[in-house]
Design an enzyme around this catalytic site. Structure first.
Site, PDB file in Angstrom:
ATOM      1  N   ASP A 265       0.870  -1.156   0.000  1.00  0.00           N
ATOM      2  CA  ASP A 265       0.000   0.000   0.000  1.00  0.00           C
ATOM      3  C   ASP A 265       0.917   1.219   0.000  1.00  0.00           C
ATOM      4  OD1 ASP A 265      -3.193   0.582   1.619  1.00  0.00           O
ATOM      5  OD2 ASP A 265      -2.079   1.760   0.161  1.00  0.00           O
ATOM      6  N   TRP A 266       0.350   2.353  -0.257  1.00  0.00           N
ATOM      7  CA  TRP A 266       1.181   3.556  -0.508  1.00  0.00           C
ATOM      8  C   TRP A 266       1.853   4.034   0.786  1.00  0.00           C
ATOM      9  CZ3 TRP A 266      -0.154   1.374  -4.504  1.00  0.00           C
ATOM     10  CH2 TRP A 266      -0.050   1.901  -5.787  1.00  0.00           C
TER      11      TRP A 266
END
Ligand code: GLC
Length: 754
Positions: A265-266
């Site tokens: 995920d970012w």
């Protein structure tokens, strides 16, 4: 003299091994991290890395890009959110054209359709939009479990049940990927709420991890082969999921046979070396911090070349399939009109009719509505955060009703429009990107007003709306519970209209479960519209008018109280003193935190429907519940055998015995014999939605059950086990409305390895 391109190995012409062998250490590192994210306020070390080549400008507003290596024929590919449609900037500097995308209904609504064919068709439409706007991978579907109504991103997720979650996610993935673009099944695993999500350690026992939190991902991955899987922000049992070799190498690849690539995920996780070692192939969106650490690690040998090459190969295998690599000439002009019609149809198919006293609904089209509730005028089409969609328009409920031929009180309409305009002037506008709006207060009316409105109209319609979004969990007051204003409005509108023998309909424009017990008996009908996308008003009017017979069923239990959810006892967890200041998330300043999933497998109906809970009043509307404008009978339940060997075919006939056409969702629950493991009274193991059945028309649906459908996870053995004994097969219109039941016997115990 440096080799010219025609002497260098080229992706697609040479083997991947040859291409990787020609990469420099710097190219390897840059390829294993994205080319960065332009997000306001990012700390310096999280800023975009300096890389050779990228096409960051290709699709403005996309979530991320991989790094290109032109000399080796490796293009940069584009990844964009999200589960309710493609999220990219709708306008670009110096370009007259717009780049709107279709805001489809939220994931929870799609799951409430229980219609895998419908979900696949929505996925196809999303896939076309992604492809025509130059996107290679759509960062969807998201299928974390609805563990508690307060989870901020429940709107983006499907269900409290892993089988519904997995089957719907597989349908969405297959739909999107059928158009030649990729997906990202997310967030593996246990990102079930937002509080301290970047650092929280989620403590889950192995049985719950396997049966509840991983099972949906297992089903989706095995049944749809997603191009990518996205790991979650949180830790599970002490290890960041993006740094967990147990999760990413052992379970995902060795046990489930996953062949795509894994993306973080970012800005998730902490240690990029650990992430790559664990099998998290791509670190998005990419930062200077990661670039520096990984370059040093490669040079020092801390990060072995074989690990880098393995991860790079996983990514290149997917890039070879991508529209960008294949040179697809995208149009930047998807057919948004057709997609709007798909969004409208899908929205009406996932709405759930909870209450319909004396056939209040459908409403004849000659009716005049008294439309109450600010959300009737300011529809909430979807959630906020990365799951938002930059859409061209929203059809309000007013517009939808009028377009469907209904009339609406203009007096009430103008009162609301003036009220809303005034409130917006006072409202503290949300400035932070991606954050949900502050809810507008409800407009108040005098009893005299309400009495006059009741005299002037035929029926009252009131919408209760809820924002929901990434980064924040839902509030109890004004979130799960209605506000005092909302309760007062329901009570007084109902009183005024009932005094004149007129009815009241409530529409729930929500992203997750709300409290219903305290007010539902005051109204005549309740329709959950969820957050139905840009065509909201049309879709709701289609159901209210009877143009569409509601066929949605709850994929998550509506309990009476928050305290009825076992997960509420220690929600959202506790903060810990970070081991050292460094451990604090450099992104959001989240502190160390921890939550124990003490409810284990007893999530949702597995808990609420337990015989020990029977008779208590904890359920308002059970898992699988939803009314229709017609009635269905169930008959001819047959088993291919009464003795289970390796699989079973189960058929049942559904007949429409009412006066209007409709669709039914038949649910198959299995009660298994217990030995060492306590088990839920019954667990959903299959479901099927009929076609649109005309009055008196029947359809026979068929379920195929194999031994895996009978098993529970035994953590002592670390195996899936099906006990010998008597199994009960229950076919229900909901988890508590069992229409037919039969049984079969299993003579031997089965143990399935991982
Ligand atoms: C977000 C979300 C994830 C999304 C990604 C890219 O923080 O958790 O679902 O796909 O970042 O925007």
């Amino acid at each position: 003299m440096s080799a010219t391109n025609d002497q260098l190995p080229q992706l697609g012409a040479n083997t991947i091994t040859e291409v990787i062998a020609a990469m420099t250490p710097e190219e390897k590192v840059n390829f294993l991290i994205g080319t960065g994210m332009d997000f306001p306020g990012l700390p310096p070390k999280l800023q975009a890395p300096v890389v050779g080549s990228t096409n960051k400008g290709k699709v403005p507003g996309a979530a991320g890009n991989t790094c290109a290596i032109p000399r080796l024929g490796i293009p940069s590919i584009v990844m964009a959110d999200g589960p309710a449609g493609v999220r990219i900037n709708s306008h670009r500097e110096n370009e007259a054209q717009t780049f709107f995308c279709t805001a489809f209904p939220i994931a929870t609504l799609l799951a409430s359709s229980w219609d895998v064919d419908l979900v696949e068709s929505v996925g196809k439409a999303m896939g076309v939009e992604a492809k025509e706007y130059g996107v290679d991978i759509l960062l969807a579907p998201a299928l974390n479990i609805h563990r508690i109504p307060l989870g901020g991103r429940n709107f983006e997720y499907y269900s409290e049940d892993p089988w519904v979650s997995g089957k719907i996610a597989a349908a969405m993935t297959n739909g999107i990927q059928s158009q030649g673009v990729g997906t990202s099944v997310k967030h593996l695993v246990a990102n079930n709420h937002e509080w301290n999500r970047n650092v929280i350690n989620v403590k889950i026992d192995q049985r719950a991890l396997r049966e509840i939190y991983l099972k949906g991902f297992e089903i989706a991955i095995k049944e749809s082969c997603p191009w990518t899987v996205m790991t979650s922000y949180n830790k599970v049992n002490g290890t960041y999921t993006s740094e967990s070799a147990e999760l990413l190498s052992t379970i995902l690849r060795e046990e489930w046979g996953y062949e795509g690539f894994v993306v973080t995920d970012w800005l998730a996780g902490r240690d990029p070396v650990a992430q790559l070692n664990a099998g998290n192939d791509l670190l998005m969106p990419g930062s200077i911090y990661q670039q520096e650490i990984l370059l040093a690690a490669i040079r020092s040998g801390e990060l072995e070349a074989s690990i880098c090459d393995r991860n790079i190969e996983n990514i290149l295998n997917i890039i070879l399939q991508s529209p960008t690599f294949l040179g697809y000439q995208y149009s930047n002009a998807p057919d948004l009109k057709t997609d709007a019609a798909i969004a409208r149809s899908a929205a009406s198919q996932g709405m759930v009719l909870l209450r319909n006293q004396l056939e209040t609904l459908p409403v004849s089209e000659k009716a005049c509505f008294g439309v109450f509730g600010v959300t009737s005028y300011e529809m909430i089409t979807g959630g906020t955060g990365s799951g938002n969609v930059n859409r061209a328009y929203t059809i309000s409920l007013l517009e939808g009703l009028k377009s469907a031929g209904f009339s609406c009180s203009e007096t009430i309409e103008s009162r609301y429009n003036n009220f809303i305009d005034a409130q917006k002037l006072k409202r503290v506008e949300v400035t932070e990107a991606f954050m949900p709006h502050q809810a507008l207060p409800e407009c108040q009316f005098s009893d005299e007003d309400l009495s006059n409105f009741a005299a002037q109209t035929d029926i009252a319609l009131m919408t209760i709306g809820r924002h929901s979004g990434e980064f924040v969990d839902r509030e109890e007051e004004g979130g799960f519970f209605l506000t005092a204003e909302e309760e007062d409005l329901i009570a007084r509108v109902s009183s005024a209209y009932h005094k004149q023998s007129k009815k009241v309909v409530v529409v729930l424009n929500i992203g997750g479960v709300v409290e219903t017990a305290s007010w539902r008996d005051q109204v005549d009908a309740i329709l959950i519209a969820w957050q139905p996308g840009q065509e909201s008003g049309h879709a709701i009017a289609d159901v209210l008018s009877g143009r569409v017979n509601p066929s949605g069923k709850l994929a998550t239990t509506f309990a009476r109280r928050l305290t009825d959810y076992p997960s509420y006892e220690n929600f959202p967890g506790i903060t810990l003193i970070p081991a050292d200041e460094e451990e604090k998330s450099p992104i959001s300043g989240d502190k160390e935190a921890e939550i124990s999933y003490n409810d284990s497998i007893w999530v949702g109906y597995r808990s609420f429907n337990a015989p020990s809970h029977r008779g208590n009043d904890s359920i308002c509307y059970p898992f699988g519940f939803g009314l229709s404008y017609t009635d269905f009978t169930y008959s001819n339940l047959t088993l291919s055998d009464k003795q289970f060997d390796s699989k079973l075919e189960i058929t049942v006939t559904i007949t429409n015995t009412g006066d209007v056409a409709g669709k039914e969702v038949a649910q198959l629950y299995i009660s298994a014999p217990c030995a060492d493991l306590a088990k839920p009274e019954a667990e959903l193991r299959a479901f099927a939605k009929t076609q649109l059945l005309a009055p008196q028309q029947s359809e026979t649906v068929c379920f195929n059950i194999d031994v895996a459908n009978l098993t529970s996870f035994d953590p002592e053995l670390s195996k899936w086990v099906a006990e010998p004994g008597s199994y009960r097969v229950k076919i229900g219109a909901s988890s508590l409305d069992i229409r037919l039941e039969t049984g079969f016997n299993k003579s031997a115990r089965t143990e399935l390895g991982l």
